[in-house]
Design a protein around this motif. Structure first.
Motif, PDB file in Angstrom:
ATOM      1  N   PHE A  88     -24.180 -12.577  17.942  1.00  0.00           N
ATOM      2  CA  PHE A  88     -23.087 -11.748  17.446  1.00  0.00           C
ATOM      3  C   PHE A  88     -21.759 -12.512  17.360  1.00  0.00           C
ATOM      4  O   PHE A  88     -21.103 -12.512  16.310  1.00  0.00           O
ATOM      5  N   GLY A  89     -21.405 -13.167  18.453  1.00  0.00           N
ATOM      6  CA  GLY A  89     -20.131 -13.897  18.488  1.00  0.00           C
ATOM      7  C   GLY A  89     -20.047 -14.981  17.420  1.00  0.00           C
ATOM      8  O   GLY A  89     -19.112 -14.998  16.616  1.00  0.00           O
TER       9      GLY A  89
ATOM     10  N   MET B 119     -16.193 -12.071  28.369  1.00  0.00           N
ATOM     11  CA  MET B 119     -16.148 -11.018  29.384  1.00  0.00           C
ATOM     12  C   MET B 119     -17.549 -10.472  29.617  1.00  0.00           C
ATOM     13  O   MET B 119     -18.308 -10.250  28.676  1.00  0.00           O
TER      14      MET B 119
ATOM     15  N   ARG C   4     -24.316 -14.154  25.914  1.00  0.00           N
ATOM     16  CA  ARG C   4     -23.558 -13.693  24.752  1.00  0.00           C
ATOM     17  C   ARG C   4     -22.085 -14.084  24.865  1.00  0.00           C
ATOM     18  O   ARG C   4     -21.426 -14.385  23.871  1.00  0.00           O
ATOM     19  N   ALA C   5     -21.567 -14.069  26.115  1.00  0.00           N
ATOM     20  CA  ALA C   5     -20.168 -14.458  26.300  1.00  0.00           C
ATOM     21  C   ALA C   5     -20.021 -15.978  26.209  1.00  0.00           C
ATOM     22  O   ALA C   5     -19.069 -16.483  25.621  1.00  0.00           O
TER      23      ALA C   5
ATOM     24  N   ARG D  35     -11.706 -16.080  25.688  1.00  0.00           N
ATOM     25  CA  ARG D  35     -12.006 -15.473  26.979  1.00  0.00           C
ATOM     26  C   ARG D  35     -13.275 -14.633  26.843  1.00  0.00           C
ATOM     27  O   ARG D  35     -13.305 -13.674  26.083  1.00  0.00           O
TER      28      ARG D  35
ATOM     29  N   ARG E  40     -14.942  -6.458  20.974  1.00  0.00           N
ATOM     30  CA  ARG E  40     -13.597  -7.013  20.811  1.00  0.00           C
ATOM     31  C   ARG E  40     -13.455  -8.322  21.573  1.00  0.00           C
ATOM     32  O   ARG E  40     -12.873  -9.280  21.071  1.00  0.00           O
ATOM     33  N   THR E  41     -14.016  -8.384  22.793  1.00  0.00           N
ATOM     34  CA  THR E  41     -13.905  -9.652  23.533  1.00  0.00           C
ATOM     35  C   THR E  41     -14.722 -10.749  22.858  1.00  0.00           C
ATOM     36  O   THR E  41     -14.514 -11.917  23.122  1.00  0.00           O
ATOM     37  N   LEU E  42     -15.662 -10.365  21.989  1.00  0.00           N
ATOM     38  CA  LEU E  42     -16.423 -11.375  21.258  1.00  0.00           C
ATOM     39  C   LEU E  42     -15.733 -11.749  19.949  1.00  0.00           C
ATOM     40  O   LEU E  42     -16.285 -12.468  19.127  1.00  0.00           O
ATOM     41  N   GLY E  43     -14.539 -11.201  19.744  1.00  0.00           N
ATOM     42  CA  GLY E  43     -13.750 -11.620  18.598  1.00  0.00           C
ATOM     43  C   GLY E  43     -13.799 -10.680  17.407  1.00  0.00           C
ATOM     44  O   GLY E  43     -13.314 -11.025  16.337  1.00  0.00           O
ATOM     45  N   THR E  44     -14.390  -9.496  17.570  1.00  0.00           N
ATOM     46  CA  THR E  44     -14.480  -8.574  16.440  1.00  0.00           C
ATOM     47  C   THR E  44     -13.166  -7.825  16.273  1.00  0.00           C
ATOM     48  O   THR E  44     -12.589  -7.355  17.239  1.00  0.00           O
TER      49      THR E  44
ATOM     50  N   GLN F  36     -11.974 -14.891  21.428  1.00  0.00           N
ATOM     51  CA  GLN F  36     -13.178 -15.607  21.823  1.00  0.00           C
ATOM     52  C   GLN F  36     -12.921 -16.669  22.883  1.00  0.00           C
ATOM     53  O   GLN F  36     -13.865 -17.221  23.441  1.00  0.00           O
TER      54      GLN F  36
ATOM     55  N   ASN G 161     -19.855 -18.391  22.811  1.00  0.00           N
ATOM     56  CA  ASN G 161     -18.584 -18.615  22.117  1.00  0.00           C
ATOM     57  C   ASN G 161     -17.785 -19.757  22.722  1.00  0.00           C
ATOM     58  O   ASN G 161     -16.702 -20.055  22.250  1.00  0.00           O
TER      59      ASN G 161
END
Ligand SMILES: Nc1ncnc2c1ncn2[C@@H]1O[C@H](COP(=O)(O)OP(=O)(O)OP(=O)(O)O)[C@@H](O)[C@H]1O
Ligand SMILES: [Mg+2]
Lengths: 320, 303
Positions: free
Chosen positions: B125-126, B106, B173-174, B104, A220-224, B102, B177
C-alpha cells in the motif's frame, strides 16, 4: 484454509439451516392449505351446487352459511326441494391449487379480457421502472452519501435538508411529477427516485462514518491524502456494507413501485392486480402479489450469494 | 529480592556506559520541545500534555511508559501528525512535523490492517501511494514480509491471521516505506503473554538489522526495560515527563535478564514512579469503586 476438521459439522449446520429456511416457507403454506382444504376450520360460505326450490340461487353461487340455512329451513316448510351446497371460503381467499393454476395461466394463456396485459408483460414493465428508478437514485445517492460520511462540512451542508425532505411522502409528488414528466414512465421513475434517494444518502453517509477510524489513520501515516484517501481507503473499506445497504434500499424501492404505478396511466404489475381484482379474479391477484415477492426475494438471494464471492474478506457474512 | 540489596538503577557497567556514549554521539532524529496539548471538550479544557521535552537519537530504542490516561497515545499521535499540538515544537531531522507522512511509520494497538487487502497488498500500500510501480512495490513487499517471517501468508487476508501475525504485517507495512522513525502505540497490548514475548524478541531482531529508530509505548514495565535504551516515564493530569531512565541492562538482551540486579533495580524504580503510595491515587478513581450488589443466592459462596 484449514477448516477441514470442522467440515462435517459445518456441513450439517448448513443442512439444518436450509431445512429451517424451507420450513419457514412451508409453515404458512401449510396454514393456507388447512384453511382452504379442511372444511370445518373456517369456510364461512356455502357454494350452491343445486338451487333446489330457492329461486334466486344459482349453481356456483357463494352465499353466507346462515343465509343458506335459512333458505333450507324455508324450503322445508314450503315442502320445496331443498338446495344443496358445500362449504366454501370467501372469493378473496382462493385455494393454493387455484393460485398455482393462475400462476401458470398468467404466463401461458391469453388474458380473458381483451387488451389486458399478460402477467409477464406487466411484470417486465415494473422491473424496468424499478431498475431505472434505483439506478438514477444510486448514481446520485451513493456519491453524495459517501461524501457526507467522509467530510463533516459536506454533511452539515446537505444532511439537514435531506432529513427534512425525506419526511415528505414520495407519492405526494405524484401530481407534480405528472405535470413535469408526462403521464407515462417518467413520473413513475421519479417517484421511486424521490422515495429512495433521500434515505439512501443518509444511510450510506452513516455507513461511511462507521468505518474504523484507525483504518483511515493508518492510511494517513502511510502517506495517503486527499482524493486517494477516499478512493483507496474509504470506498473499499465500506464496500461490503455499502452493498448490503443497497440490497435493503432496493427492497424499499419495490414498495414505492405500487404507488408509482398508479400515477399517470396505471401500468405494470399494479395495473394487472387492480384489473384482476375488479373482475374478482383473486387467484390472479394472489399469483401477481406472490411473483413480486419471488422476484424481490430472489434478487436479494442472488445478490447475497454474489457478495460472498465479491467480498471474501467480509467477516460479517460468517455470522449469518 | 530485597530492594535494599539491589544496585542503583543509575549505576551503569562499562559496556553500557560506552554504548550510551556512542548513542549520544549520533545525530538527533526526533526532537520534542516544550510540547503541550489541550483538548477542548464539552466539559471544558483537558490538559493532556504539558512541557514535554526529549530527543531521540538515530537507531535508539525509546520506550514511553506511564499510567493509563497520562497522554501516551496523545503524544505518539502528535508525533505521527494525526493530532495537532497546542504548544511547543516537534522536529524530525530538524524540520517541524506537519501532518502524517511516510517519514514516520506507525503501528497501532488495534488491528489497523486494511481488511479488503491481502497481506502482500497491505504491505504494498505505502509504496503504491508513493507512486512506485506494481512490480517494484511487490518486490519490496516480499522483502519485508520475509523479514517478518510471513512470506507464506502473502496471499491471506488479515482476518485469517492470528493477532501476532497481524501486528507483524503492520510492522512490515510501516517499515516498507523506510521511515526515519517507527512509532508504536502499545502494539503488543492485545496479545497473550507468550506471543507477546516472541514479538518482543522479534522486534529487537528487526531493529538490530535495519536502520530504524523506535519510539515504543507500553504500560508493561518488563516490556519497557527489555526493549529500551531509554525509558521516558510520564505522569498523569497533566501528562509530564517525570524522568528519563537510561536502562542499565546490557545488550544483547535476552529473556534470561529479567532477574538480573540491573533489571530489577530499574523495575523497582519504575514501579516507584508509576505506582507511588496508594494514598495519592486520584480521587475520581476511588469514587469509581463499584458498589457490589449480590446477584446470587446468599448461601452460594465461591470463596
Ligand atoms: N480526543 C480527545 N478529546 C478529549 N480528551 C481526550 C482526547 N483524547 C485523549 N483525551 C484525554 O487526554 C488524556 C490522555 O489520553 P491518552 O489516550 O493519550 O492516554 P494514554 O496514556 O494513551 O492512556 P492508555 O494507557 O489508557 O492508552 C486523557 O485524560 C483523555 O481523556
Ligand atoms: Mg493509549
Amino acid at each position: 484454509m484449514s477448516l477441514i476438521a470442522n467440515l462435517p459439522s459445518v456441513d450439517s449446520e448448513m443442512r439444518k439451516r436450509t431445512l429451517l429456511a424451507i420450513g419457514s416457507f412451508l409453515l404458512p403454506l401449510l396454514v393456507w392449505c388447512l384453511v382452504s382444504y379442511v372444511p370445518f376450520i373456517w369456510h364461512p360460505k356455502v357454494e350452491v351446487t343445486d338451487p333446489g326450490g330457492v329461486d334466486y340461487f344459482q349453481v356456483g353461487m357463494l352465499v353466507d352459511k346462515s343465509q343458506f340455512e335459512d333458505e333450507t329451513a324455508f324450503t322445508r316448510e314450503e315442502r320445496l326441494p331443498p338446495p344443496a351446497g358445500k362449504p366454501a371460503n370467501p372469493i378473496y381467499l382462493p385455494a393454493p391449487h387455484e393460485v398455482a393454476k393462475a400462476f401458470y395461466t398468467g404466463f401461458a394463456k391469453q388474458p380473458v379480457q381483451k387488451d389486458a396485459p399478460w402477467l409477464h408483460e406487466s411484470l417486465w414493465h415494473s422491473i424496468q421502472i424499478i431498475f431505472w428508478g434505483f439506478l438514477i437514485s444510486s448514481l446520485i445517492g451513493v456519491p453524495l452519501g459517501i461524501l457526507a460520511g467522509t467530510y463533516s462540512t459536506f454533511a452539515r451542508l446537505s444532511e439537514p435538508f435531506i432529513e427534512y425532505f425525506r419526511y415528505l411522502p414520495a407519492p405526494a409528488f405524484g401530481a407534480l411529477a405528472v405535470a413535469i414528466l408526462g403521464i407515462y414512465d417518467g413520473p413513475k421513475i421519479a417517484i421511486i427516485v424521490i422515495g429512495t434517494l433521500f434515505q439512501q444518502v443518509l444511510i450510506i453517509a452513516n455507513t461511511t462514518r462507521k468505518l474504523e477510524a484507525t483504518i483511515i489513520e493508518a492510511a494517513r501515516t502511510l502517506g495517503t491524502r486527499g482524493v486517494k484517501l477516499l478512493t483507496k481507503v474509504v470506498v473499499p473499506g465500506i464496500l461490503p456494507d455499502l452493498y448490503r445497504d443497497q440490497r435493503i434500499l432496493l427492497g424499499w424501492a419495490w414498495t414505492y413501485l405500487i404507488v408509482a404505478e398508479l400515477i399517470g396511466t396505471s401500468s405494470g404489475i399494479t395495473f394487472y392486480i387492480t384489473q384482476q381484482a375488479r373482475y374478482q379474479h383473486f387467484d390472479n391477484v394472489y399469483a401477481a402479489i406472490m411473483i413480486i415477492g419471488i422476484i424481490g426475494f430472489g434478487t436479494d438471494l442472488i445478490l447475497g450469494r454474489l457478495s460472498r464471492s465479491l467480498f471474501p474478506w467480509d467477516r460479517t457474512q460468517d455470522r449469518r | 529480592m530485597n530492594p535494599n540489596t539491589l544496585p542503583s538503577y543509575l549505576d551503569q557497567s562499562e559496556p553500557v556506559k560506552a554504548r550510551f556514549d556512542k548513542i549520544n554521539q549520533r545525530e538527533t532524529i526526533l526532537e520534542v520541545r516544550d510540547l503541550g496539548k489541550r483538548f477542548r471538550t464539552p466539559q471544558g479544557e483537558v490538559e493532556a500534555l504539558r512541557g514535554i521535552n526529549f530527543s531521540v537519537r538515530r537507531r535508539e530504542f525509546v520506550c514511553v511508559i506511564g499510567p493509563s490516561g497520562c497522554g501516551k497515545s496523545t503524544l505518539i499521535r502528535i508525533l505521527a501528525g494525526l493530532e495537532n499540538h497546542s504548544s511547543g515544537d516537534v522536529l524530525l531531522d530538524d524540520k517541524p512535523v506537519k501532518g502524517p507522512g511516510q517519514d514516520r511509520g506507525m503501528v497501532f494497538q488495534g488491528y489497523s490492517l486494511f481488511p479488503w487487502l491481502t497481506v502482500k497488498q497491505n504491505v504494498m500500500f505505502g509504496p503504491k501511494i508513493k507512486g512506485h510501480g506494481k512490480d517494484e512495490a511487490e518486490r519490496d513487499a516480499r522483502t519485508w514480509l520475509e523479514l517478518v517471517g510471513l512470506e507464506k501468508f502473502a496471499d491471506a487476508y488479515p482476518h485469517q491471521l492470528s493477532g501476532g501475525m497481524r501486528q507483524r504485517v503492520a510492522i512490515a507495512r510501516a517499515l516498507v516505506n523506510q521511515p526515519r522513525i517507527l512509532l508504536m502505540d502499545e502494539p503488543f497490548g492485545a496479545l497473550d503473554a507468550q506471543t507477546r514475548s516472541k514479538m518482543q524478541s522479534h522486534l529487537i531482531d528487526i531493529w538490530k538489522n535495519i536502520d530504524i529508530t523506535v519510539l515504543f509505548i507500553t504500560h508493561d514495565l518488563d516490556e519497557a526495560i527489555y526493549l529500551a535504551d531509554r525509558i521516558l516515564v510520564l505522569k498523569a493530569h497533566p501528562g509530564e515527563v517525570q524522568e528519563v531512565i537510561e536502562v542499565p541492562v546490557p545488550r544483547p538482551r535476552s529473556p534470561g535478564q529479567f532477574n538480573t540486579p540491573e533489571f530489577l533495580a530499574t523495575k523497582a524504580r519504575l514501579e516507584q514512579l508509576i505506582h507511588p503510595a496508594p494514598a495519592s491515587e486520584p480521587e475520581d478513581e476511588q469514587a469509581a469503586q463499584p458498589q457490589m450488589i449480590r446477584f446470587t443466592n446468599v448461601a452460594d459462596n465461591v470463596e
